[in-house]
Scaffold this motif. Structure first.
Motif, PDB file in Angstrom:
ATOM      1  N   ILE A 316       0.840  -1.196   0.000  1.00  0.00           N
ATOM      2  CA  ILE A 316       0.000   0.000   0.000  1.00  0.00           C
ATOM      3  C   ILE A 316       0.878   1.249   0.000  1.00  0.00           C
ATOM      4  CG2 ILE A 316      -1.861   1.210   1.194  1.00  0.00           C
ATOM      5  CD1 ILE A 316      -2.277  -1.535   2.722  1.00  0.00           C
ATOM      6  N   PRO A 317       1.066   1.898  -1.146  1.00  0.00           N
ATOM      7  CA  PRO A 317       1.760   3.193  -1.131  1.00  0.00           C
ATOM      8  C   PRO A 317       0.913   4.211  -0.363  1.00  0.00           C
ATOM      9  CG  PRO A 317       1.587   2.300  -3.359  1.00  0.00           C
ATOM     10  CD  PRO A 317       0.669   1.501  -2.496  1.00  0.00           C
ATOM     11  N   ILE A 318       1.517   4.928   0.562  1.00  0.00           N
ATOM     12  CA  ILE A 318       0.764   5.876   1.376  1.00  0.00           C
ATOM     13  C   ILE A 318       0.576   7.156   0.575  1.00  0.00           C
ATOM     14  CG2 ILE A 318       0.589   7.051   3.582  1.00  0.00           C
ATOM     15  CD1 ILE A 318       0.656   3.997   3.723  1.00  0.00           C
ATOM     16  N   LYS A 319      -0.632   7.347   0.086  1.00  0.00           N
ATOM     17  CA  LYS A 319      -0.950   8.525  -0.719  1.00  0.00           C
ATOM     18  C   LYS A 319      -2.266   9.100  -0.246  1.00  0.00           C
ATOM     19  CE  LYS A 319      -1.291  10.175  -5.491  1.00  0.00           C
ATOM     20  NZ  LYS A 319      -1.270   9.797  -6.925  1.00  0.00           N
ATOM     21  N   THR A 320      -2.250  10.350   0.161  1.00  0.00           N
ATOM     22  CA  THR A 320      -3.478  11.031   0.585  1.00  0.00           C
ATOM     23  C   THR A 320      -3.543  12.391  -0.083  1.00  0.00           C
ATOM     24  OG1 THR A 320      -2.379  12.001   2.500  1.00  0.00           O
ATOM     25  CG2 THR A 320      -3.510   9.899   2.833  1.00  0.00           C
ATOM     26  N   ASN A 321      -4.753  12.785  -0.410  1.00  0.00           N
ATOM     27  CA  ASN A 321      -4.962  14.075  -1.076  1.00  0.00           C
ATOM     28  C   ASN A 321      -4.104  14.187  -2.334  1.00  0.00           C
ATOM     29  OD1 ASN A 321      -6.695  14.824   1.028  1.00  0.00           O
ATOM     30  ND2 ASN A 321      -4.989  15.632   2.223  1.00  0.00           N
ATOM     31  N   ASP A 322      -3.978  13.056  -3.068  1.00  0.00           N
ATOM     32  CA  ASP A 322      -3.197  13.004  -4.305  1.00  0.00           C
ATOM     33  C   ASP A 322      -1.741  13.382  -4.100  1.00  0.00           C
ATOM     34  OD1 ASP A 322      -5.337  12.179  -5.912  1.00  0.00           O
ATOM     35  OD2 ASP A 322      -6.059  14.240  -6.071  1.00  0.00           O
ATOM     36  N   SER A 323      -1.210  13.106  -2.933  1.00  0.00           N
ATOM     37  CA  SER A 323       0.193  13.434  -2.667  1.00  0.00           C
ATOM     38  C   SER A 323       0.872  12.272  -1.951  1.00  0.00           C
ATOM     39  CB  SER A 323       0.281  14.695  -1.798  1.00  0.00           C
ATOM     40  OG  SER A 323       1.618  14.945  -1.415  1.00  0.00           O
ATOM     41  N   TYR A 324       2.144  12.017  -2.350  1.00  0.00           N
ATOM     42  CA  TYR A 324       2.955  11.005  -1.687  1.00  0.00           C
ATOM     43  C   TYR A 324       3.749  11.587  -0.527  1.00  0.00           C
ATOM     44  CZ  TYR A 324       2.047   7.700  -5.483  1.00  0.00           C
ATOM     45  OH  TYR A 324       1.450   6.848  -6.365  1.00  0.00           O
ATOM     46  N   ARG A 325       3.612  12.879  -0.266  1.00  0.00           N
ATOM     47  CA  ARG A 325       4.359  13.472   0.829  1.00  0.00           C
ATOM     48  C   ARG A 325       3.852  12.944   2.170  1.00  0.00           C
ATOM     49  NH1 ARG A 325       3.656  18.465  -2.205  1.00  0.00           N
ATOM     50  NH2 ARG A 325       5.634  19.021  -3.196  1.00  0.00           N
ATOM     51  N   ILE A 326       4.789  12.518   2.998  1.00  0.00           N
ATOM     52  CA  ILE A 326       4.472  12.161   4.378  1.00  0.00           C
ATOM     53  C   ILE A 326       4.913  13.348   5.221  1.00  0.00           C
ATOM     54  CG2 ILE A 326       4.890  10.555   6.270  1.00  0.00           C
ATOM     55  CD1 ILE A 326       3.381   9.322   3.957  1.00  0.00           C
ATOM     56  N   LEU A 327       3.965  14.049   5.800  1.00  0.00           N
ATOM     57  CA  LEU A 327       4.265  15.271   6.532  1.00  0.00           C
ATOM     58  C   LEU A 327       4.373  14.994   8.020  1.00  0.00           C
ATOM     59  CD1 LEU A 327       1.879  17.779   4.715  1.00  0.00           C
ATOM     60  CD2 LEU A 327       4.294  17.321   4.251  1.00  0.00           C
ATOM     61  N   ARG A 328       5.348  15.616   8.639  1.00  0.00           N
ATOM     62  CA  ARG A 328       5.502  15.488  10.076  1.00  0.00           C
ATOM     63  C   ARG A 328       4.265  16.002  10.796  1.00  0.00           C
ATOM     64  NH1 ARG A 328      10.294  19.231  11.877  1.00  0.00           N
ATOM     65  NH2 ARG A 328      11.267  18.236  10.091  1.00  0.00           N
ATOM     66  N   ASN A 329       4.099  15.533  12.013  1.00  0.00           N
ATOM     67  CA  ASN A 329       3.011  15.996  12.880  1.00  0.00           C
ATOM     68  C   ASN A 329       1.627  15.699  12.301  1.00  0.00           C
ATOM     69  OD1 ASN A 329       3.136  17.384  15.564  1.00  0.00           O
ATOM     70  ND2 ASN A 329       1.527  18.582  14.615  1.00  0.00           N
ATOM     71  N   HIS A 330       1.534  14.694  11.472  1.00  0.00           N
ATOM     72  CA  HIS A 330       0.254  14.252  10.935  1.00  0.00           C
ATOM     73  C   HIS A 330       0.045  12.783  11.278  1.00  0.00           C
ATOM     74  CE1 HIS A 330       0.505  17.977   8.687  1.00  0.00           C
ATOM     75  NE2 HIS A 330      -0.760  17.816   8.331  1.00  0.00           N
ATOM     76  N   ILE A 331      -1.206  12.371  11.213  1.00  0.00           N
ATOM     77  CA  ILE A 331      -1.574  10.980  11.450  1.00  0.00           C
ATOM     78  C   ILE A 331      -2.075  10.388  10.138  1.00  0.00           C
ATOM     79  CG2 ILE A 331      -3.111   9.423  12.706  1.00  0.00           C
ATOM     80  CD1 ILE A 331      -3.280  11.601  14.875  1.00  0.00           C
ATOM     81  N   TYR A 332      -1.495   9.280   9.725  1.00  0.00           N
ATOM     82  CA  TYR A 332      -1.909   8.600   8.508  1.00  0.00           C
ATOM     83  C   TYR A 332      -2.610   7.302   8.892  1.00  0.00           C
ATOM     84  CZ  TYR A 332       0.907  11.952   5.977  1.00  0.00           C
ATOM     85  OH  TYR A 332       1.396  13.117   5.460  1.00  0.00           O
TER      86      TYR A 332
END
Length: 849
Positions: A316-332
């Motif tokens: 499962i590639p982690i992609k949210t909101n059409d973006s592959y960026r994993i941003l700090r201080n967020h919950i995936y």
């Protein structure tokens, strides 16, 4: 003696400290050592957020802990910062204040700090370290943030600052489960052996995350220096698996989810995976095979009949909101729903770790959930609508504010007015700000009205916080795009067939306008004035309101904007009644309904054309009753709404065969039953003023209208536009009047339209007729005054009255109708010569004008 001296010394020191603290808080710097200056700063860590609908999780113990603190002051000159301090070298004193808030201080020689200097703070590790392995899960997280130094009293010796720290990592939560849609048969998920693995690692990590909401506006151009934007990370691939067998499991947990699927079983880790951000300047630089963060999941299954084992494996590639960026201080969140052995659906979502407010006293940390992530509003809402529901899980202090886009200034109450748990004057929040000390867990409902200039709150926020620890900001936007329902003309009902969209229609014309006025009928408006075709059918309303809806959240917002009713829909099927008023506040005691409209949310009806053999009149009839949302014979939503003869406004019937009256709702989801009164008959004007009141007279041959109270008054025969039609007269054309309840382009069926039905077509669900291979079906119905009883007959009004003579008082208050008893009642009868008083409620089948 020595003990006594030590005691005196301790007392003196205690008194000195107390005194120093006391005068220090008043701005006296006498406690600061001579030649020194002090910087005292708050360090605030974002509180943990429990995911709402899709998953549940236990946060890492000591997730918000600060063990070590590192501080740099001022600008970067190419080689070094002007000053560097840390708890490790003893130059920072760090003290836990309350929960996730810390207080730290630094004492340095006078002249070191300057008002407006930037303070760069990071915690726990001097450099980011790997937190993805199980061994590192107990290590305090890397965090960083920026603040601005302020000269507290203007004397140059006492400085302060507030710094919000963002975690340098993201959380990764995984759920594997079955749902009501799963068709696994005898196969079961082997819960304790589900495994997950991180496949790819981040390409870039930034020491300070450039989030505008977490940097002080005073930060200078240092921020944009390329060297400090991010650092390369070469952590490579992770090869180990984490099994759920050794974690604490939650099973058979019932959780609501956003697509309406009821959950059978849920399995999830009781801790979170922590991974560093994967942040590239350009989205196109991500390569799914090399530098995209991905999760590999193994789901073992076993067959309880054969004992066979099988494994479902998914990357499962982690992609949210059409973006592959994993941003700090967020919950995936990764929601894995096993529907069958061959079908697995993956849902991913990203949430914020919520920030913490800096203002006010810090007391406790009550948690809460909200039901909105964003809000769009129509302008000029006068009847308060639902804004947000706050579910508080524990006692504590809850606050709410409506803020402008800068998240600081309060929004004017002329643009948006907040209400708490009610809609009266006393429920209004002064200055759009409220604080509530809750002694127990409870639900708080907030409503709002809006002003005439939505641009003033475009980009604003609803801020909700508990004890200044858990804070959320809900963005507010304007809704200004609506589908017009009156492009082909005006009417008393409109078909909204495009699902949960937003609609509008003209609110200054009664019914179908001047063409719907018959001068001889002595039609009245809401003020009791006699209408004439020459004078027109215009009204001048000042507000609008939803009177009722038979499905909660069918209509979410109603407003009167520039002479048009604007409606924001929440659901796609049902019925609603909307009214306009002569007062700016539709809830005022003296507010009078000027007109009302039925919003019919259904698919566009099909048309069935036929010619009546007996009369030769041609009709194009709808395939459903007025107000019906289905055409399936066995469903009660096929019967539609009901009308007293001559009235334009509908009354509801049960939506299912449970012998219960339909609950009606307003825009605040407040439910009630429909209104009924046994008072004296109404005038036409009073019927307009009270579109939601059913007049229930004692006798079935009685009337709701005063126009039939004596034998010389016969204007009622004009109300539904068929003054020449009777039980024996069948004019080839009729007029659609301003009191006709049918949608644009339709009118009430004349009496002879029902001659195509006969007793041979009666069945247990209704009556059916076939005209040239085209089927027309009329379902059995139950009228409002019989709503708690099963439907045992069908009653359909025509536009004709029954009376044959204009001077016969008795027959002038009777309507001609089709009446039948279905099979199974022991009667099986159809009557096309029946009459009933205008007070009765019958169904309507519309025909083309």
């Amino acid at each position: 003696m020595k003990k006594y001296i030590v005691y005196l010394i301790l007392c003196f020191v205690s008194c000195f400290i107390f005194s120093c603290t006391s005068v220090y808080e008043k701005g006296d710097t006498s406690c600061i050592p001579e030649g020194m200056e002090r910087l005292t700063f708050k360090v605030i860590v974002s509180s943990s957020k429990v995911v709402g609908s899709n998953t549940r999780s236990t946060a890492l113990e000591k997730e918000n802990e600060i063990k070590d603190l590192f501080v740099k002051i001022g600008y970067y000159d190419g080689d070094h910062y002007r000053n560097f301090y840390s708890t490790q070298n003893g130059t920072i004193y760090l003290d836990s204040y309350k929960d996730s808030i810390y207080r730290a201080s630094i004492e340095v020689p006078v002249g070191t700090f300057r008002d407006g200097d930037n303070i760069y703070v990071w915690a726990n590790q001097e450099y980011p370290i790997d937190v993805t392995s199980e061994e590192e899960l107990t290590t305090p997280l890397y965090m960083s943030g920026i603040g601005t130094i302020r000269d507290r009293w203007g004397g140059g010796r006492d400085f302060e600052a507030d710094v919000h720290l963002l975690r340098g990592v993201a959380k990764l939560r995984t759920v594997v489960r079955t749902t009501k849609r799963s068709v696994l048969g005898s196969w079961n998920i082997n819960i304790n052996q589900v495994e997950t693995q991180i496949l790819h690692m981040p390409s870039c990590i930034r020491p300070f995350a450039p989030f505008e909401t977490h940097r002080n506006p005073a930060a200078n151009d240092w921020w944009n220096d390329v060297y400090h934007r991010y650092i390369d990370c070469t952590l490579g691939y992770l090869g180990w698996w984490i099994s759920w067998e050794n974690s604490h499991l939650l099973s058979s947990v019932e959780l609501p989810i956003d697509d309406g699927v009821n959950v059978d079983k849920v399995t999830e880790t009781s801790y979170d995976r922590y991974i560093y951000e994967n942040w590239l300047e350009n989205e196109s630089d991500y390569d799914e095979n090399t530098n995209v963060t991905a999760l590999k999941v193994r789901i073992p299954l076993w067959n309880n009949e054969t004992g066979e084992n099988r494994t479902i494996e998914s990357v499962i590639p982690i992609k949210t909101n059409d973006s592959y960026r994993i941003l700090r201080n967020h919950i995936y969140t990764v929601d894995v729903r096993v529907l069958s052995l061959d079908e697995v659906k993956i849902f991913t979502d990203m949430l914020d770790w919520e920030d913490v407010a800096v203002t006010g006293d810090i007391v406790g940390g009550a948690d809460f959930d909200i039901d909105k992530k964003e809000i769009t509003l129509i302008k000029d809402i006068a009847d308060p609508v639902k804004l947000v529901k706050v579910d508080c899980h524990a006692p504590g202090r809850l606050s709410i504010r409506a803020l402008k886009s800068n998240k600081t200034d309060l929004m004017s109450t002329t643009d948006l007015q907040l209400y708490c748990n009610g809609i009266t004057e006393t429920d209004k929040l002064a200055d759009n700000s409220g604080i509530y000390d809750l002694t127990a867990a409870q639900v708080m409902n907030f409503y709002c009205t809006t002003g005439s200039v939505p641009a003033n709150y475009e980009g604003g926020f609803i801020e909700i916080s508990s004890d200044n620890v858990h804070v959320v900001y809900i963005p507010i936007g304007s809704l200004d795009t609506f589908i017009p329902l009156d492009t082909e003309g005006t009417a008393n009902s409109y078909i909204a067939d495009r699902g949960a969209a937003s609609y509008s229609f003209i609110a200054t014309i009664m019914g179908n306008g001047a063409n719907g006025i018959i001068d001889e009928g002595k039609f009245e408006d809401a003020m009791g004035n006699i209408l004439t075709k020459a004078a027109g059918a215009d009204i001048h309303p000042l507000s609008a309101k939803l009177l009722w809806q038979d499905t909660d959240e069918l209509v979410e917002q109603v407003a009167l904007v520039n002479g048009r009713v604007q409606v924001k829909m929440g659901r796609s099927q049902g019925n609603a009644l909307i009214a306009v008023y002569d007062k700016a506040n539709p809830n005022a005691e003296d507010a009078k309904v000027l007109w009302s409209w039925h919003l019919w949310c259904t698919a566009v009806p099909q048309i069935i054309e036929f010619t009546v053999p007996k009369t030769g009149n041609e009709y194009k009839m709808m395939d459903r009753n007025l107000g019906a949302t289905t055409i399936t014979p066995a469903l009660w939503t096929t019967q539609g709404l009901h009308y007293q003869w001559g009235r334009k406004d509908p009354f509801t019937s049960p939506l299912k065969n449970d012998e219960k009256s339909t609950t009606l709702y307003n825009v605040r989801s407040v439910g009630s039953l429909w209104k009924i009164t046994h008072e004296e008959p109404l005038t036409l004007a009073q019927a307009i003023n009270n579109p939601d009141i059913f007049i229930n007279r004692t006798w079935s041959d009685d009337t709701w209208c005063t126009k039939t109270s004596d034998s010389e008054t016969t204007e009622m025969r004009y109300v539904w536009g068929n003054p020449e039609g009777t039980i024996a007269d069948y004019p080839s054309s009729t007029i659609k009047t301003i009191y006709d309840p049918c949608p644009v382009g339709y009118k009430i069926s004349p009496f002879d339209a029902f001659f195509i039905f006969n007793e041979s077509g009666v069945n247990m669900n209704g009556v059916t007729a076939y005209v040239e291979d085209k089927m027309i079906f009329l379902p059995i119905t139950c009228t409002p005054d019989w709503a708690v009883s099963p439907a045992t007959s069908g009653m359909y009004w025509s536009s004709s009255i029954f009376g044959r003579r204009s001077d016969d008082f008795y027959w002038q208050k009777m309507g001609a109708l089709l009446y039948f008893y279905p099979k199974g009642t022991g009667i099986n009868k159809l009557n096309t010569t029946l009459w009933l008083g205008f007070v009765q409620a019958g169904s309507i089948r519309c025909v083309k004008e």
